[in-house]
Design an enzyme around this catalytic site. Sequence first.
Site, PDB file in Angstrom:
ATOM      1  N   ASP A  22       0.831  -1.218   0.000  1.00 18.92           N
ATOM      2  CA  ASP A  22       0.000   0.000   0.000  1.00 18.92           C
ATOM      3  C   ASP A  22       0.862   1.262   0.000  1.00 18.92           C
ATOM      4  O   ASP A  22       1.999   1.255   0.466  1.00 18.92           O
ATOM      5  CB  ASP A  22      -0.912  -0.021   1.244  1.00 18.92           C
ATOM      6  CG  ASP A  22      -2.040   0.996   1.128  1.00 18.92           C
ATOM      7  OD1 ASP A  22      -2.368   1.407  -0.004  1.00 18.92           O
ATOM      8  OD2 ASP A  22      -2.583   1.384   2.185  1.00 18.92           O
ATOM      9  N   ASN A  70     -11.140  -2.385  -5.082  1.00 18.56           N
ATOM     10  CA  ASN A  70     -10.388  -1.435  -5.919  1.00 18.56           C
ATOM     11  C   ASN A  70     -11.089  -1.111  -7.241  1.00 18.56           C
ATOM     12  O   ASN A  70     -10.736  -0.143  -7.922  1.00 18.56           O
ATOM     13  CB  ASN A  70      -8.967  -1.952  -6.197  1.00 18.56           C
ATOM     14  CG  ASN A  70      -8.055  -1.883  -4.984  1.00 18.56           C
ATOM     15  OD1 ASN A  70      -7.154  -2.707  -4.822  1.00 18.56           O
ATOM     16  ND2 ASN A  70      -8.263  -0.902  -4.100  1.00 18.56           N
TER      17      ASN A  70
END
Length: 247
Positions: A22, A70
């Site tokens: 991330d 996502n």
Amino acid sequence: MSSYLNDIDRTKVPEHVAIVMDGNGRWATQRGLPRTEGHGAGEEALWDTVKGGVEVGLKWLTVFAFSTENWSRPPAEVLYLMNFNRGLLRRRRDELNRMNVRIRFIGRRNWRVPRSVLKEIRIAEDLTCANTGMTLTIAFNYGGRVEIADAVKQIAREVQAGRLRPERIDERAIAERLYASDMPEPDLLIRTSGEMRISNFLLWEAAYSELWFTPVFWPDFDREVLFEAIRDFQKRDRRFGAIAEDA
Ligand code: IPE
Ligand code: IPE
Ligand code: MG
């Protein structure tokens, strides 16, 4: 062999490390670049991490590349990520194969993933399926809840067909129907970028994983940071609900 491997206890290396990669977007924004540049820069980080994993003797390395959530990002970023992951497989599969790494995928395949990406996934898996070194599992179009829902759906089908009795549904029955039932649970779960959450990664499998967080954005991650996490892991006392052995 790198010197920073020296203080790792080679008899206590985690068997399975899972990573939430991330912070790509923030890494790019900090540099005045478009977010997608951050994803591109993450490739080198992944590469160095894979090599470090092989070097330290991990059996399993699992990385979160694209979550079922996502899809809610802007279409241009989603498209970039689809093309990027397809390209990454094309660029890297031969070298991974030479490294004796077995490439695998977990995630929903029959939902939303473009056919061209599925094709590259199949080629990479087939090419490396007999490799006996580290298994690199890429979680792509993966969501922990969807994975459990898919397992439950499978169980319901088997019950309906008379192949499974409801009394036989236990933890093992569920675990056996997850995307990679032969994969051991992660011993160590790393998340980069300073966020301290799971974000739907390996919900079932991470029940007893040791968690390790770092403020480092994913493009700045490398094997040295991986080794730091492993050194920290080696100091932990895993009890699995029991009491310490020497208590
Ligand atoms: C992780 O980086 C990569 C994916 C989720 C695909 P992000 O894109 O989430 O980067 P941040 O968290 O916005 O900085
Ligand atoms: C998790 O990161 C998914 C991947 C790294 C692929 P996100 O950036 O999507 O998670 P949130 O939105 O911060 O929870
Ligand atoms: Mg993020």
